[in-house]
Write a protein that holds these residues in place. Structure first.
Motif, PDB file in Angstrom:
ATOM      1  N   HIS A   1       0.858  -1.183   0.000  1.00 18.42           N
ATOM      2  CA  HIS A   1       0.000   0.000   0.000  1.00 18.42           C
ATOM      3  C   HIS A   1       0.897   1.236   0.000  1.00 18.42           C
ATOM      4  CE1 HIS A   1      -3.614   2.402   0.869  1.00 18.42           C
ATOM      5  NE2 HIS A   1      -2.811   3.127   1.633  1.00 18.42           N
ATOM      6  N   ILE A   2       0.555   2.217  -0.829  1.00 15.73           N
ATOM      7  CA  ILE A   2       1.347   3.434  -0.934  1.00 15.73           C
ATOM      8  C   ILE A   2       0.549   4.628  -0.424  1.00 15.73           C
ATOM      9  CG2 ILE A   2       2.501   5.037  -2.500  1.00 15.73           C
ATOM     10  CD1 ILE A   2       3.187   2.685  -4.263  1.00 15.73           C
ATOM     11  N   VAL A   3       1.134   5.360   0.505  1.00 13.81           N
ATOM     12  CA  VAL A   3       0.541   6.594   1.008  1.00 13.81           C
ATOM     13  C   VAL A   3       1.237   7.752   0.290  1.00 13.81           C
ATOM     14  CG1 VAL A   3       0.174   8.066   3.020  1.00 13.81           C
ATOM     15  CG2 VAL A   3       0.028   5.573   3.254  1.00 13.81           C
ATOM     16  N   PRO A   4       0.484   8.605  -0.407  1.00 14.55           N
ATOM     17  CA  PRO A   4       1.126   9.660  -1.209  1.00 14.55           C
ATOM     18  C   PRO A   4       1.572  10.871  -0.393  1.00 14.55           C
ATOM     19  CG  PRO A   4      -1.244   9.786  -1.456  1.00 14.55           C
ATOM     20  CD  PRO A   4      -0.971   8.560  -0.618  1.00 14.55           C
ATOM     21  N   LEU A   5       2.730  11.410  -0.758  1.00 18.27           N
ATOM     22  CA  LEU A   5       3.128  12.718  -0.275  1.00 18.27           C
ATOM     23  C   LEU A   5       2.389  13.761  -1.094  1.00 18.27           C
ATOM     24  CD1 LEU A   5       5.566  10.783   0.590  1.00 18.27           C
ATOM     25  CD2 LEU A   5       6.911  12.876   0.708  1.00 18.27           C
ATOM     26  N   SER A   6       2.464  15.007  -0.684  1.00 15.64           N
ATOM     27  CA  SER A   6       1.717  16.061  -1.370  1.00 15.64           C
ATOM     28  C   SER A   6       2.642  17.089  -2.002  1.00 15.64           C
ATOM     29  CB  SER A   6       0.773  16.771  -0.395  1.00 15.64           C
ATOM     30  OG  SER A   6      -0.232  15.886   0.063  1.00 15.64           O
ATOM     31  N   ILE A   7       2.174  17.642  -3.124  1.00 16.05           N
ATOM     32  CA  ILE A   7       2.853  18.719  -3.824  1.00 16.05           C
ATOM     33  C   ILE A   7       1.930  19.924  -3.817  1.00 16.05           C
ATOM     34  CG2 ILE A   7       3.894  19.445  -6.009  1.00 16.05           C
ATOM     35  CD1 ILE A   7       5.335  17.134  -4.632  1.00 16.05           C
ATOM     36  N   VAL A   8       2.489  21.096  -3.504  1.00 16.09           N
ATOM     37  CA  VAL A   8       1.674  22.301  -3.404  1.00 16.09           C
ATOM     38  C   VAL A   8       2.159  23.336  -4.413  1.00 16.09           C
ATOM     39  CG1 VAL A   8       0.779  24.091  -1.866  1.00 16.09           C
ATOM     40  CG2 VAL A   8       1.429  21.840  -0.929  1.00 16.09           C
ATOM     41  N   PHE A   9       1.332  23.615  -5.405  1.00 12.78           N
ATOM     42  CA  PHE A   9       1.574  24.701  -6.350  1.00 12.78           C
ATOM     43  C   PHE A   9       0.615  25.830  -6.003  1.00 12.78           C
ATOM     44  CE2 PHE A   9       3.463  21.435  -9.190  1.00 12.78           C
ATOM     45  CZ  PHE A   9       4.610  22.115  -9.591  1.00 12.78           C
TER      46      PHE A   9
ATOM     47  N   ALA B   1       4.329  16.348   3.879  1.00 14.45           N
ATOM     48  CA  ALA B   1       4.177  14.959   4.297  1.00 14.45           C
ATOM     49  C   ALA B   1       2.694  14.585   4.315  1.00 14.45           C
ATOM     50  CB  ALA B   1       4.764  14.768   5.692  1.00 14.45           C
ATOM     51  N   PRO B   2       2.378  13.312   4.224  1.00 14.38           N
ATOM     52  CA  PRO B   2       0.978  12.894   4.344  1.00 14.38           C
ATOM     53  C   PRO B   2       0.410  13.311   5.697  1.00 14.38           C
ATOM     54  CG  PRO B   2       2.358  11.088   3.557  1.00 14.38           C
ATOM     55  CD  PRO B   2       3.288  12.165   4.014  1.00 14.38           C
ATOM     56  N   ALA B   3      -0.859  13.601   5.718  1.00 18.97           N
ATOM     57  CA  ALA B   3      -1.524  13.919   6.981  1.00 18.97           C
ATOM     58  C   ALA B   3      -1.623  12.656   7.837  1.00 18.97           C
ATOM     59  CB  ALA B   3      -2.917  14.477   6.711  1.00 18.97           C
ATOM     60  N   THR B   4      -1.648  12.839   9.132  1.00 15.90           N
ATOM     61  CA  THR B   4      -1.786  11.706  10.056  1.00 15.90           C
ATOM     62  C   THR B   4      -3.018  10.872   9.709  1.00 15.90           C
ATOM     63  OG1 THR B   4      -0.700  12.943  11.827  1.00 15.90           O
ATOM     64  CG2 THR B   4      -2.056  11.071  12.488  1.00 15.90           C
TER      65      THR B   4
ATOM     66  N   ALA C   1      -5.006   4.031   6.409  1.00 17.18           N
ATOM     67  CA  ALA C   1      -4.233   2.889   5.899  1.00 17.18           C
ATOM     68  C   ALA C   1      -4.061   1.818   6.963  1.00 17.18           C
ATOM     69  CB  ALA C   1      -2.875   3.371   5.399  1.00 17.18           C
ATOM     70  N   PHE C   2      -3.871   2.236   8.205  1.00 17.58           N
ATOM     71  CA  PHE C   2      -3.658   1.275   9.294  1.00 17.58           C
ATOM     72  C   PHE C   2      -4.953   0.547   9.655  1.00 17.58           C
ATOM     73  CE2 PHE C   2       0.001   4.180  10.957  1.00 17.58           C
ATOM     74  CZ  PHE C   2       0.759   3.823   9.864  1.00 17.58           C
ATOM     75  N   ILE C   3      -6.068   1.236   9.569  1.00 13.92           N
ATOM     76  CA  ILE C   3      -7.363   0.586   9.822  1.00 13.92           C
ATOM     77  C   ILE C   3      -7.592  -0.528   8.801  1.00 13.92           C
ATOM     78  CG2 ILE C   3      -9.867   0.919   9.727  1.00 13.92           C
ATOM     79  CD1 ILE C   3      -9.407   3.717  10.940  1.00 13.92           C
TER      80      ILE C   3
ATOM     81  N   VAL D   1       7.600  10.148   8.512  1.00 15.61           N
ATOM     82  CA  VAL D   1       7.758   9.185   9.610  1.00 15.61           C
ATOM     83  C   VAL D   1       7.026   9.676  10.858  1.00 15.61           C
ATOM     84  CG1 VAL D   1       9.423   8.226  11.263  1.00 15.61           C
ATOM     85  CG2 VAL D   1       9.912   8.146   8.810  1.00 15.61           C
ATOM     86  N   ASN D   2       7.153  10.954  11.164  1.00 21.73           N
ATOM     87  CA  ASN D   2       6.485  11.498  12.347  1.00 21.73           C
ATOM     88  C   ASN D   2       4.968  11.403  12.233  1.00 21.73           C
ATOM     89  OD1 ASN D   2       8.888  12.153  13.615  1.00 21.73           O
ATOM     90  ND2 ASN D   2       8.926  14.246  12.824  1.00 21.73           N
ATOM     91  N   ALA D   3       4.442  11.640  11.025  1.00 21.67           N
ATOM     92  CA  ALA D   3       2.990  11.552  10.817  1.00 21.67           C
ATOM     93  C   ALA D   3       2.504  10.124  11.034  1.00 21.67           C
ATOM     94  CB  ALA D   3       2.631  12.022   9.409  1.00 21.67           C
ATOM     95  N   ALA D   4       3.284   9.152  10.552  1.00 25.05           N
ATOM     96  CA  ALA D   4       2.913   7.743  10.721  1.00 25.05           C
ATOM     97  C   ALA D   4       2.974   7.326  12.185  1.00 25.05           C
ATOM     98  CB  ALA D   4       3.824   6.858   9.875  1.00 25.05           C
ATOM     99  N   LYS D   5       4.014   7.756  12.877  1.00 23.17           N
ATOM    100  CA  LYS D   5       4.156   7.405  14.296  1.00 23.17           C
ATOM    101  C   LYS D   5       3.027   8.019  15.121  1.00 23.17           C
ATOM    102  CE  LYS D   5       9.133   6.571  14.530  1.00 23.17           C
ATOM    103  NZ  LYS D   5      10.436   7.010  15.110  1.00 23.17           N
ATOM    104  N   LYS D   6       2.628   9.226  14.763  1.00 25.02           N
ATOM    105  CA  LYS D   6       1.525   9.870  15.470  1.00 25.02           C
ATOM    106  C   LYS D   6       0.232   9.092  15.267  1.00 25.02           C
ATOM    107  CE  LYS D   6      -0.850  14.319  15.987  1.00 25.02           C
ATOM    108  NZ  LYS D   6      -0.958  15.718  15.476  1.00 25.02           N
ATOM    109  N   ALA D   7       0.020   8.588  14.035  1.00 21.15           N
ATOM    110  CA  ALA D   7      -1.176   7.792  13.756  1.00 21.15           C
ATOM    111  C   ALA D   7      -1.182   6.508  14.575  1.00 21.15           C
ATOM    112  CB  ALA D   7      -1.247   7.475  12.261  1.00 21.15           C
ATOM    113  N   VAL D   8      -0.018   5.880  14.710  1.00 19.04           N
ATOM    114  CA  VAL D   8       0.098   4.652  15.517  1.00 19.04           C
ATOM    115  C   VAL D   8      -0.252   4.942  16.967  1.00 19.04           C
ATOM    116  CG1 VAL D   8       1.721   2.972  16.459  1.00 19.04           C
ATOM    117  CG2 VAL D   8       1.775   3.508  14.019  1.00 19.04           C
ATOM    118  N   GLU D   9       0.315   6.029  17.478  1.00 23.07           N
ATOM    119  CA  GLU D   9       0.099   6.377  18.887  1.00 23.07           C
ATOM    120  C   GLU D   9      -1.355   6.742  19.164  1.00 23.07           C
ATOM    121  OE1 GLU D   9       1.642   9.718  22.130  1.00 23.07           O
ATOM    122  OE2 GLU D   9       2.724   9.440  20.239  1.00 23.07           O
ATOM    123  N   GLU D  10      -1.926   7.580  18.317  1.00 26.36           N
ATOM    124  CA  GLU D  10      -3.297   8.035  18.545  1.00 26.36           C
ATOM    125  C   GLU D  10      -4.313   6.925  18.322  1.00 26.36           C
ATOM    126  OE1 GLU D  10      -3.892  11.425  16.051  1.00 26.36           O
ATOM    127  OE2 GLU D  10      -2.769  12.776  17.373  1.00 26.36           O
ATOM    128  N   GLY D  11      -4.022   6.017  17.391  1.00 26.33           N
ATOM    129  CA  GLY D  11      -4.974   4.962  17.075  1.00 26.33           C
ATOM    130  C   GLY D  11      -4.745   3.669  17.832  1.00 26.33           C
TER     131      GLY D  11
END
Length: 268
Positions: free
Chosen positions: A22-30, A59-62, A68-70, A90-100
């Motif tokens: 599974h791929i979680v996309p990063l974001s580009i802002v123009f 970075a992807p949002a938490t 993805a983890f659900i 990495v920080n966004a993913a770790k936050k998702a693990v902790e909060e969920g």
């Protein structure tokens, strides 16, 4: 074991499906518009726009990781992501693990980017029958052996991304100096030297590759940005008529810019 990575790992949608990742996309802002990499903006469109306007990356949002983890349904999951020294992913993913409270989800900082990360993910996929701890040990042993050897045509995008001084970019552009870039052991990017012109840059990269004790059990990936010509010339310098070429993802291309070329390989 499930495996999750991010869009900087250079997998196509089809390749991800074949590997079962599974791929979680990063974001580009123009400007004021945010695009999910590879799903809402293609790499071709990105490099066309990069010629006239400079984007930001995010970075992807938490919440993206939470969803993805659900979907893992509580299955043992290894999340292999772009270096924390280059992105907040990495920080966004770790936050998702902790909060969920996802106790079976393990976030791994690859300390890699682009095709380096791809090799790490491909290796993890080959060892799905092992435990998460065993796979992490394999990745830990592999990481110091992966080499990224590349040059930037100019430092303009690198400077706009606040990774180099604008004055340095101006001087190197004036004198036609191409800048070499590598990923250090801690996962940060560093400029390692210069060459006068693309031909000399290609010769230096090729020389470094020839002198390395390359582990042929791993793939060699060639990297291009907007223009395939510099990469094809690098391959010609190495006497390689064919090879796997990857177009660098938007989230990395935003910093390295146009007309860059390089390669990724593993040493023994």
């Amino acid at each position: 074991m499930r495996i999750i990575t991010d869009s900087s790992a250079e997998f196509t949608v089809r390749e991800a499906a074949v590997l079962g990742i599974h791929i979680v996309p990063l974001s580009i802002v123009f400007g004021d518009t945010v695009y999910a990499e590879d799903t809402q903006i293609s790499r071709e469109e990105f490099y066309e726009r990069l010629a006239n306007e400079y984007p930001h990356t995010a970075a992807p949002a938490t919440e993206q990781f939470t969803r993805a983890f659900i979907e893992t349904g509580g299955e043992e999951t290894l999340v292999i992501l772009i270096s924390s020294a280059l992105s907040g992913t990495v920080n966004a993913a770790k936050k998702a693990v902790e909060e969920g409270g996802f106790s079976r989800v393990h976030v791994y900082d690859s300390r890699c980017a682009t095709a380096m990360l791809r090799i790490m993910v491909e290796t993890a996929c080959k060892h799905r029958d092992k435990t998460v701890d065993e796979v992490i040990a394999i990745l830990d042993a592999l990481r110091p052996k992966i080499r990224l050897s590349a040059y930037l045509d100019t430092l303009d995008c690198y400077a706009k991304g606040k990774r180099a001084k604008k004055s340095l970019a101006s001087v190197r552009r004036t004198f036609g100096l191409k800048s070499f870039i590598e990923i250090k052991a801690d996962g940060s990017a560093t400029l390692t030297g210069t060459a006068r012109g693309q031909m000399q840059a290609r010769k230096k990269i090729a020389k470094k590759f020839r002198e390395a004790e390359v582990d042929e059990s791993y793939p060699v990936y060639f990297l291009e940005t907007d223009n395939a010509d510099p990469t094809h010339k690098l391959m010609e310098e190495l006497g390689q008529e064919s090879g796997r070429i990857l177009r660098v993802c938007c989230s990395v291309g935003a910093y390295i810019g146009a007309n860059a070329a390089g390669m990724v390989y593993v040493v023994k």
